[in-house]
Scaffold this motif. Structure first.
Motif, PDB file in Angstrom:
ATOM      1  N   ASP A 270      19.582  -7.285 -38.694  1.00  0.00           N
ATOM      2  CA  ASP A 270      19.781  -8.708 -38.881  1.00  0.00           C
ATOM      3  C   ASP A 270      18.492  -9.523 -38.883  1.00  0.00           C
ATOM      4  O   ASP A 270      17.394  -9.000 -38.990  1.00  0.00           O
ATOM      5  CB  ASP A 270      20.793  -9.257 -37.873  1.00  0.00           C
ATOM      6  CG  ASP A 270      21.887 -10.034 -38.593  1.00  0.00           C
ATOM      7  OD1 ASP A 270      21.545 -11.042 -39.233  1.00  0.00           O
ATOM      8  OD2 ASP A 270      23.052  -9.623 -38.544  1.00  0.00           O
ATOM      9  N   ASN A 271      18.643 -10.839 -38.731  1.00  0.00           N
ATOM     10  CA  ASN A 271      17.504 -11.733 -38.901  1.00  0.00           C
ATOM     11  C   ASN A 271      16.386 -11.472 -37.907  1.00  0.00           C
ATOM     12  O   ASN A 271      15.208 -11.587 -38.251  1.00  0.00           O
ATOM     13  CB  ASN A 271      17.981 -13.181 -38.800  1.00  0.00           C
ATOM     14  CG  ASN A 271      18.821 -13.588 -39.994  1.00  0.00           C
ATOM     15  OD1 ASN A 271      18.462 -13.323 -41.136  1.00  0.00           O
ATOM     16  ND2 ASN A 271      19.952 -14.224 -39.734  1.00  0.00           N
TER      17      ASN A 271
ATOM     18  N   TYR B 268      14.089  -8.648 -39.136  1.00  0.00           N
ATOM     19  CA  TYR B 268      13.170  -8.965 -40.223  1.00  0.00           C
ATOM     20  C   TYR B 268      12.031  -9.874 -39.769  1.00  0.00           C
ATOM     21  O   TYR B 268      10.893  -9.730 -40.249  1.00  0.00           O
ATOM     22  CB  TYR B 268      13.955  -9.572 -41.393  1.00  0.00           C
ATOM     23  CG  TYR B 268      14.778  -8.522 -42.096  1.00  0.00           C
ATOM     24  CD1 TYR B 268      14.277  -7.827 -43.186  1.00  0.00           C
ATOM     25  CD2 TYR B 268      16.047  -8.178 -41.633  1.00  0.00           C
ATOM     26  CE1 TYR B 268      15.016  -6.839 -43.808  1.00  0.00           C
ATOM     27  CE2 TYR B 268      16.794  -7.186 -42.248  1.00  0.00           C
ATOM     28  CZ  TYR B 268      16.263  -6.515 -43.332  1.00  0.00           C
ATOM     29  OH  TYR B 268      16.995  -5.516 -43.937  1.00  0.00           O
TER      30      TYR B 268
ATOM     31  N   SER C  35      19.729 -12.599 -32.545  1.00  0.00           N
ATOM     32  CA  SER C  35      20.632 -12.843 -33.673  1.00  0.00           C
ATOM     33  C   SER C  35      22.058 -13.158 -33.248  1.00  0.00           C
ATOM     34  O   SER C  35      22.940 -13.305 -34.100  1.00  0.00           O
ATOM     35  CB  SER C  35      20.654 -11.623 -34.610  1.00  0.00           C
ATOM     36  OG  SER C  35      19.422 -11.467 -35.253  1.00  0.00           O
TER      37      SER C  35
ATOM     38  N   LEU D  81      18.588 -16.936 -34.253  1.00  0.00           N
ATOM     39  CA  LEU D  81      18.558 -16.838 -35.711  1.00  0.00           C
ATOM     40  C   LEU D  81      19.946 -16.608 -36.296  1.00  0.00           C
ATOM     41  O   LEU D  81      20.120 -16.630 -37.502  1.00  0.00           O
ATOM     42  CB  LEU D  81      17.622 -15.701 -36.144  1.00  0.00           C
ATOM     43  CG  LEU D  81      16.174 -15.781 -35.642  1.00  0.00           C
ATOM     44  CD1 LEU D  81      15.358 -14.630 -36.210  1.00  0.00           C
ATOM     45  CD2 LEU D  81      15.534 -17.115 -36.003  1.00  0.00           C
TER      46      LEU D  81
ATOM     47  N   HIS E 219      23.639 -14.721 -37.339  1.00  0.00           N
ATOM     48  CA  HIS E 219      23.842 -13.591 -38.230  1.00  0.00           C
ATOM     49  C   HIS E 219      24.749 -13.913 -39.412  1.00  0.00           C
ATOM     50  O   HIS E 219      25.358 -13.027 -39.993  1.00  0.00           O
ATOM     51  CB  HIS E 219      24.414 -12.394 -37.456  1.00  0.00           C
ATOM     52  CG  HIS E 219      25.596 -12.747 -36.594  1.00  0.00           C
ATOM     53  ND1 HIS E 219      25.454 -13.132 -35.284  1.00  0.00           N
ATOM     54  CD2 HIS E 219      26.916 -12.791 -36.854  1.00  0.00           C
ATOM     55  CE1 HIS E 219      26.645 -13.383 -34.762  1.00  0.00           C
ATOM     56  NE2 HIS E 219      27.546 -13.186 -35.703  1.00  0.00           N
TER      57      HIS E 219
ATOM     58  N   TYR F 206      17.395 -17.296 -44.283  1.00  0.00           N
ATOM     59  CA  TYR F 206      17.452 -16.198 -43.328  1.00  0.00           C
ATOM     60  C   TYR F 206      16.344 -15.172 -43.597  1.00  0.00           C
ATOM     61  O   TYR F 206      16.123 -14.774 -44.753  1.00  0.00           O
ATOM     62  CB  TYR F 206      18.805 -15.494 -43.424  1.00  0.00           C
ATOM     63  CG  TYR F 206      19.910 -16.169 -42.642  1.00  0.00           C
ATOM     64  CD1 TYR F 206      19.633 -17.111 -41.657  1.00  0.00           C
ATOM     65  CD2 TYR F 206      21.246 -15.850 -42.883  1.00  0.00           C
ATOM     66  CE1 TYR F 206      20.652 -17.723 -40.941  1.00  0.00           C
ATOM     67  CE2 TYR F 206      22.275 -16.448 -42.164  1.00  0.00           C
ATOM     68  CZ  TYR F 206      21.968 -17.391 -41.196  1.00  0.00           C
ATOM     69  OH  TYR F 206      22.965 -17.989 -40.478  1.00  0.00           O
ATOM     70  N   PRO F 207      15.674 -14.700 -42.564  1.00  0.00           N
ATOM     71  CA  PRO F 207      14.630 -13.672 -42.737  1.00  0.00           C
ATOM     72  C   PRO F 207      15.116 -12.419 -43.450  1.00  0.00           C
ATOM     73  O   PRO F 207      14.363 -11.798 -44.202  1.00  0.00           O
ATOM     74  CB  PRO F 207      14.209 -13.372 -41.294  1.00  0.00           C
ATOM     75  CG  PRO F 207      14.438 -14.658 -40.565  1.00  0.00           C
ATOM     76  CD  PRO F 207      15.692 -15.217 -41.179  1.00  0.00           C
ATOM     77  N   ARG F 208      16.369 -12.034 -43.253  1.00  0.00           N
ATOM     78  CA  ARG F 208      16.866 -10.797 -43.865  1.00  0.00           C
ATOM     79  C   ARG F 208      16.944 -10.900 -45.390  1.00  0.00           C
ATOM     80  O   ARG F 208      17.111  -9.892 -46.076  1.00  0.00           O
ATOM     81  CB  ARG F 208      18.239 -10.438 -43.302  1.00  0.00           C
ATOM     82  CG  ARG F 208      19.361 -11.389 -43.649  1.00  0.00           C
ATOM     83  CD  ARG F 208      20.613 -11.100 -42.869  1.00  0.00           C
ATOM     84  NE  ARG F 208      21.734 -11.955 -43.255  1.00  0.00           N
ATOM     85  CZ  ARG F 208      22.843 -12.097 -42.540  1.00  0.00           C
ATOM     86  NH1 ARG F 208      22.989 -11.430 -41.402  1.00  0.00           N
ATOM     87  NH2 ARG F 208      23.826 -12.876 -42.956  1.00  0.00           N
TER      88      ARG F 208
ATOM     89  N   ASP G  82      25.074 -14.704 -48.754  1.00  0.00           N
ATOM     90  CA  ASP G  82      23.851 -13.913 -48.862  1.00  0.00           C
ATOM     91  C   ASP G  82      23.720 -13.366 -50.279  1.00  0.00           C
ATOM     92  O   ASP G  82      22.636 -13.381 -50.872  1.00  0.00           O
ATOM     93  CB  ASP G  82      23.873 -12.747 -47.871  1.00  0.00           C
ATOM     94  CG  ASP G  82      23.845 -13.197 -46.421  1.00  0.00           C
ATOM     95  OD1 ASP G  82      23.416 -14.329 -46.164  1.00  0.00           O
ATOM     96  OD2 ASP G  82      24.255 -12.407 -45.555  1.00  0.00           O
TER      97      ASP G  82
END
Length: 403
Positions: A42-43, A46, A101, A120, A122, A191-193, A309
């Motif tokens: 998850d975020n 990343y 997350s 962050l 999810h 989101y970082p992911r 996403d």
């Protein structure tokens, strides 16, 4: 008996270690990370990898309850330790920034006193969560008669974050209501992911931590590769067994269009799901889906945040398989937004119709326009940002400096 002992231990930690954690001096350059269920996902995953690769001035450490996860990271040159080890406790007590997350228990609630708490989360999406829930089991947790007791038994569920990642204006308002925090505490960044393609070093690091080449080895023999990602049902029902009652029939439909379908159960219900049919595979439980999300030719989902996403990061069509819509919103989770107005894709409401759609070699068509797809994506994720990770880290650092 075991459960009672664990509760007693938790209460003891609440009245001893947690107050002590407020007294330990914390290092501004030490940031600890964690994820739900002791996963490396998850975020938080990343952002941890990005900081480890691009910000050597920050001492990033992954905290987990799983020795295998810690070992994987250590073997790949990252800093990691288990939650209750001497090193894990000490670093958690000394870290100034907690990045997670889900909840503080992703790292360690009992060592978090005085740290900057950065959630962050999810997933964006339609569902009501936390204090905003009005149906299903979670409504009893946050609004039931025993709610004050739950604050002692599950303190991490009620601890408010200092910062919360909410990618758009609409999501910032939504999550502020869900967690009862100020909208000003919400960081409006992607989101970082979903940021991996922007950063070459991050992409290499992510790829090195999973056998993605092996997974894709025979994709070329199929005309289409799809993935089914249903959300969790709070009433304990299975989206796999209920939504896909006959995998043999489904596989036969997939053969007609030469489609390979991955089924990715929710992590909570992943155990026990198996399939040995030629056109259907179960997504490997230990493998992160997000590095390949944009490579799938088709997404099948329901009320899951993965829809947004995919709309943000990929270009393929979407099937909205909402076979249990009425049951879901009445017994599992109420929706915070109108479903019809906030989704994009082809609606399918029963198994026979799903098989019919997947059997078509021509692909999946929807009446929704590509312009509407972009509108929905930006409604939940905001406009694209050129330097999302740099901005996120700068925002966290500024908040830490002023705390």
């Amino acid at each position: 008996m075991k459960q009672k002992l664990l509760r007693l231990l938790q209460f003891w930690l609440l009245i001893t270690l947690y107050p002590l954690s407020w007294l330990v001096p914390r290092r501004s350059d030490l940031w600890v990370f964690g994820c739900y269920n002791n996963k490396f996902l998850d975020n938080s995953k990343y952002l941890f990898l990005w900081i480890s690769e691009y910000r050597k001035d920050i001492d990033a450490v992954w905290i987990t309850g799983d020795r295998a996860v810690a070992g994987l990271l250590l073997n790949n040159g990252y800093r990691a330790c288990t939650r209750w080890s001497a090193q894990g406790l000490w670093l958690s007590l000394r870290a100034r920034v907690y990045i997670f997350s889900s909840y503080l228990s992703d790292i360690n609630y009992f060592t978090s006193g005085g740290a900057l708490r950065v959630n962050l989360w999810h997933g964006v999406g339609l569902k009501s969560i936390e204090y905003k829930v009005s149906a299903g089991k979670l409504a009893k947790l946050y609004h039931g008669r025993v709610s004050p007791l739950w604050r002692l038994l599950l303190p991490e569920r009620f601890a408010k974050p200092d910062l919360f990642l909410a990618p758009s204006v609409m999501m910032a308002k939504h999550f502020a209501e869900c967690f009862r925090i100020s909208p000003a505490a919400c960081i409006q960044l992607p989101y970082p992911r979903l940021n991996t393609p922007r950063y070459p070093q991050l992409a290499v690091a992510v790829a090195a931590l999973g056998d993605y080449a092996g997974l894709r080895e025979d994709w070329g023999s199929f005309d289409r590769v799809a993935i089914y990602v249903p959300t969790w049902r709070d009433d304990g029902s299975s989206a796999i067994s209920s939504g896909l009652p006959d995998l043999a029939v489904l596989s036969a439909a997939l053969r007609q269009s030469n489609t390979l379908l991955y089924i990715k159960p929710h992590p909570v219900e992943a155990s026990g799901v198996s399939c040995e049919l030629a056109n259907i595979r179960i997504w490997p439980r230990a493998l992160d889906m997000y590095p390949l999300l944009a490579d799938f030719d088709l997404l099948i989902t329901d009320y899951s945040s993965v829809l947004y996403d995919y709309l943000y990061a990929a270009a393929g069509p979407v099937v909205l398989y909402n076979f249990d819509y009425n049951r879901y919103i009445s017994q599992c989770r109420d929706l915070a937004f109108n479903y019809t107005e906030n989704v994009w894709g082809l609606w399918v409401s029963n198994f026979a119709a799903l098989c019919d759609v997947l059997a078509r070699p021509a692909g999946v068509a929807t009446a929704d326009s590509l312009a509407q797809r972009q509108v929905i994506a930006e409604r939940f994720f905001g406009a694209p940002v050129a330097d999302p990770m740099e901005r996120l880290v700068a925002t966290i650092a500024a908040a830490e400096a002023s705390k």
